[in-house]
Design a protein around this motif. Structure first.
Motif, short mmCIF file in Angstrom:
data_model
loop_
_atom_site.label_atom_id
_atom_site.label_comp_id
_atom_site.label_asym_id
_atom_site.label_seq_id
_atom_site.Cartn_x
_atom_site.Cartn_y
_atom_site.Cartn_z
N ALA A 105 3.40 5.58 4.19
CA ALA A 105 2.81 4.74 5.25
C ALA A 105 2.86 3.27 4.87
O ALA A 105 3.22 2.40 5.68
N ASN A 106 2.52 2.95 3.63
CA ASN A 106 2.52 1.56 3.19
C ASN A 106 3.93 1.02 3.05
O ASN A 106 4.17 -0.17 3.32
N GLU A 107 4.87 1.86 2.68
CA GLU A 107 6.27 1.42 2.62
C GLU A 107 6.76 1.08 4.02
O GLU A 107 7.46 0.07 4.22
N GLN A 115 10.62 -7.42 7.88
CA GLN A 115 11.47 -7.68 9.04
C GLN A 115 10.98 -8.91 9.81
O GLN A 115 11.78 -9.62 10.43
N SER A 116 9.68 -9.16 9.74
CA SER A 116 9.09 -10.28 10.48
C SER A 116 9.15 -11.59 9.71
O SER A 116 9.37 -12.65 10.31
N VAL A 117 8.96 -11.54 8.36
CA VAL A 117 8.80 -12.80 7.61
C VAL A 117 9.80 -12.98 6.47
O VAL A 117 9.89 -14.06 5.90
N GLY A 118 10.52 -11.94 6.12
CA GLY A 118 11.47 -12.06 5.01
C GLY A 118 10.95 -11.43 3.73
O GLY A 118 9.99 -10.65 3.74
N LYS A 119 11.57 -11.77 2.61
CA LYS A 119 11.28 -11.16 1.31
C LYS A 119 9.83 -11.34 0.90
O LYS A 119 9.24 -12.41 1.09
N MET A 120 9.26 -10.27 0.32
CA MET A 120 7.87 -10.30 -0.11
C MET A 120 7.74 -10.98 -1.47
O MET A 120 8.57 -10.78 -2.36
N ASP A 121 6.66 -11.78 -1.65
CA ASP A 121 6.42 -12.45 -2.93
C ASP A 121 5.48 -11.67 -3.83
O ASP A 121 5.69 -11.59 -5.04
N VAL A 122 4.43 -11.11 -3.25
CA VAL A 122 3.45 -10.40 -4.07
C VAL A 122 2.72 -9.35 -3.24
O VAL A 122 2.51 -9.53 -2.03
N ILE A 123 2.36 -8.26 -3.89
CA ILE A 123 1.52 -7.21 -3.29
C ILE A 123 0.13 -7.35 -3.90
O ILE A 123 -0.02 -7.48 -5.12
N HIS A 124 -0.89 -7.32 -3.05
CA HIS A 124 -2.27 -7.44 -3.53
C HIS A 124 -3.04 -6.18 -3.16
O HIS A 124 -3.34 -5.93 -1.99
N ALA A 125 -3.33 -5.36 -4.17
CA ALA A 125 -4.14 -4.16 -3.96
C ALA A 125 -5.61 -4.56 -3.99
O ALA A 125 -6.10 -5.06 -5.00
N PRO A 130 -7.33 4.00 -3.53
CA PRO A 130 -5.97 4.31 -3.99
C PRO A 130 -5.03 3.11 -3.98
O PRO A 130 -3.85 3.24 -4.25
N GLY A 131 -5.56 1.91 -3.67
CA GLY A 131 -4.71 0.74 -3.49
C GLY A 131 -3.78 0.44 -4.66
O GLY A 131 -2.59 0.16 -4.47
N ALA A 132 -4.31 0.51 -5.89
CA ALA A 132 -3.50 0.18 -7.06
C ALA A 132 -2.37 1.18 -7.26
O ALA A 132 -1.25 0.82 -7.66
N LEU A 133 -2.64 2.47 -7.00
CA LEU A 133 -1.59 3.49 -7.12
C LEU A 133 -0.45 3.24 -6.14
O LEU A 133 0.73 3.35 -6.49
N VAL A 134 -0.80 2.89 -4.92
CA VAL A 134 0.22 2.61 -3.91
C VAL A 134 1.00 1.36 -4.28
O VAL A 134 2.24 1.32 -4.18
N ALA A 135 0.30 0.31 -4.74
CA ALA A 135 0.97 -0.92 -5.14
C ALA A 135 1.94 -0.68 -6.28
O ALA A 135 3.06 -1.23 -6.31
N GLN A 136 1.53 0.14 -7.24
CA GLN A 136 2.41 0.46 -8.37
C GLN A 136 3.67 1.17 -7.90
O GLN A 136 4.78 0.87 -8.36
N LEU A 138 5.14 0.96 -4.94
CA LEU A 138 6.00 0.00 -4.23
C LEU A 138 6.65 -0.96 -5.21
O LEU A 138 7.80 -1.38 -5.04
N ASN A 139 5.93 -1.32 -6.27
CA ASN A 139 6.48 -2.18 -7.30
C ASN A 139 7.67 -1.51 -7.99
O ASN A 139 8.71 -2.14 -8.24
N ARG A 140 7.53 -0.24 -8.30
CA ARG A 140 8.61 0.48 -8.97
C ARG A 140 9.84 0.62 -8.09
O ARG A 140 10.97 0.58 -8.58
N LYS A 141 9.63 0.75 -6.79
CA LYS A 141 10.76 0.94 -5.89
C LYS A 141 11.43 -0.37 -5.49
O LYS A 141 12.66 -0.44 -5.39
N PHE A 142 10.62 -1.41 -5.30
CA PHE A 142 11.18 -2.66 -4.77
C PHE A 142 11.10 -3.84 -5.74
O PHE A 142 11.64 -4.91 -5.45
#
Length: 395
Positions: A105-107, A115-125, A130-136, A138-142
């Motif tokens: 869902a978060n991905e 798609q709206s703003v371009g490349k992401m700079d930082v993810i803030h959990a 479960p925020g940190a688990l999801v952020a981790q 996404l960090n590993r994938k992207f």
């Protein structure tokens, strides 16, 4: 700068006060930094419609039947975006509470944002689980750097520790892997260090100085106020016992705002101790109602057993009110002799004596209290701290 926020708690129509302060902080950063783009990623956290409970088999079946996993909703208000992909969650003991579904869902929300703003700079959990688990994930994938705001009180919850008192891997790994951990108080920073987590920055929460403001009002009767969830953490049972200890020496009223599982127990405690006639139970309050209560009280009391910070103290101070709090973690970073009183934690006698002291003291000045909180906990100060932190993480 493009920032993707993953809040573990966030308000919904069915649960409007769940994580309100997280919503307010993200909106504050968007308002003060118009050149940034910020997104909030939600999946139904805190919303009963998206949560499955073991005791509600029939309701769970209905939720599963009506679930629409592919329906992603998006909203935009200037530079603040909201992406919502409904996802069912349940206890972590079964298939990790649908962690895979949360990550998907978060991905999906992240891709829509890019798609709206371009490349992401930082993810803030926003909060550990479960925020940190999801952020981790996404960090590993992207490869996007991520930071985690630690908002758990106390840190860590007992269920996040193994038998030896160490953090369980599903909590330890995403925290250790974060580019930066954000603690709201120096007490929390010290606790994080005790678990070997050294990459910590202390950033105090801000207060909305426009919303919380003083009014010209002097209560006709001494009025104490406290607000919070009816949970053991908040120490309302201690405060009620302190009221009983004061006896007839206290010629005033205590107003208690909030709801929760121990409400009936605390009301019964007040009746059994003979202080029910001096306590007004306000129930769950809106933000506007909290502000109004603060503006009309004599002083605010926080009797908590533990707090990572203590936002309500800032709100009361912004309304020009003196505050009294226990030494339970966060308040030590907030209170000074000029604005209130710190007392021993989990001590009924100290609470009673503290109330007596606050009543006798006439040195608190509403304008000075307001100036103190404006200087130390302003939205602009918070924004500047976050600008510096994000810049270091992006590098």
């Amino acid at each position: 700068m493009n920032i993707f926020n993953i809040p573990s708690w966030y308000p919904s129509a069915r649960n409007p006060i769940y994580g309100t302060f997280v919503k307010e902080q993200i909106a504050l950063l968007a308002r003060l930094n118009p050149s940034w783009n910020l997104a909030v990623s939600t999946w139904g956290q805190g919303d009963p419609a998206h949560m499955l409970w073991a005791k509600d088999t029939v309701k769970n079946i209905a939720k599963i039947i009506h679930h629409q996993p592919a329906r992603t909703l998006s909203e935009r208000h200037e530079n603040l975006y909201h992406f919502h992909t409904p996802t069912l969650t349940w206890t972590r003991k079964v298939l990790h509470g649908n962690l895979r579904g949360l990550i998907r869902a978060n991905e999906s929300n992240l891709k829509r944002f890019e798609q709206s703003v371009g490349k992401m700079d930082v993810i803030h959990a926003q909060a550990t689980y479960p925020g940190a688990l999801v952020a981790q994930a996404l960090n590993r994938k992207f490869g996007i750097p991520y930071v985690v705001s630690i908002r758990m009180s106390p840190f860590p919850f007992s269920e996040f520790l193994d038998k030896k008192g160490n953090l369980k891997p599903f909590i330890a790994a995403p925290l250790a892997g974060a580019n930066r951990l954000i603690a709201t108080s120096h007490s929390l920073e010290k606790t994080l260090h005790s678990f070997g987590l050294e990459h910590v920055t202390v950033v105090h929460n801000p207060v909305d100085l426009d919303f919380f403001h003083p009014i010209v009002f002097t209560p006709k009767k001494l009025t104490l106020l406290t607000v919070g969830r009816m949970e053991k953490q908040k120490g309302f049972d201690l405060l009620i016992r302190a009221m009983a200890m004061l006896g007839t020496d206290f010629d005033g009223i205590l107003r208690i705002g909030g709801d929760g599982r121990f409400l009936a127990e605390y009301q019964q405690l007040a009746r059994s101790l003979g202080v029910a006639d001096r306590i007004v139970w306000l129930g769950e309050l809106s933000r506007e109602q909290v502000r109004d209560e603060m503006q009309h009280c004599s002083f605010y009391v926080l009797p908590s057993r533990h707090e990572t910070f203590g936002n309500v103290l800032l709100e009361a101070m912004a309304c020009g009110k003196p505050v009294m709090a226990t030494r339970c973690g966060g308040p030590e970073d907030i209170l000074t002799d000029e604005v209130g009183l710190l007392i021993e934690n989990e001590n009924v006698e100290a609470l009673a004596k503290g109330i007596q002291t606050m009543i006798k003291l006439a040195r608190f000045d509403s304008h000075h209290i307001r100036a103190n909180v404006c200087a130390r906990f302003s939205p602009e100060g918070f924004s500047n701290e976050m600008i510096r932190l994000y810049a270091k993480v992006i590098g």
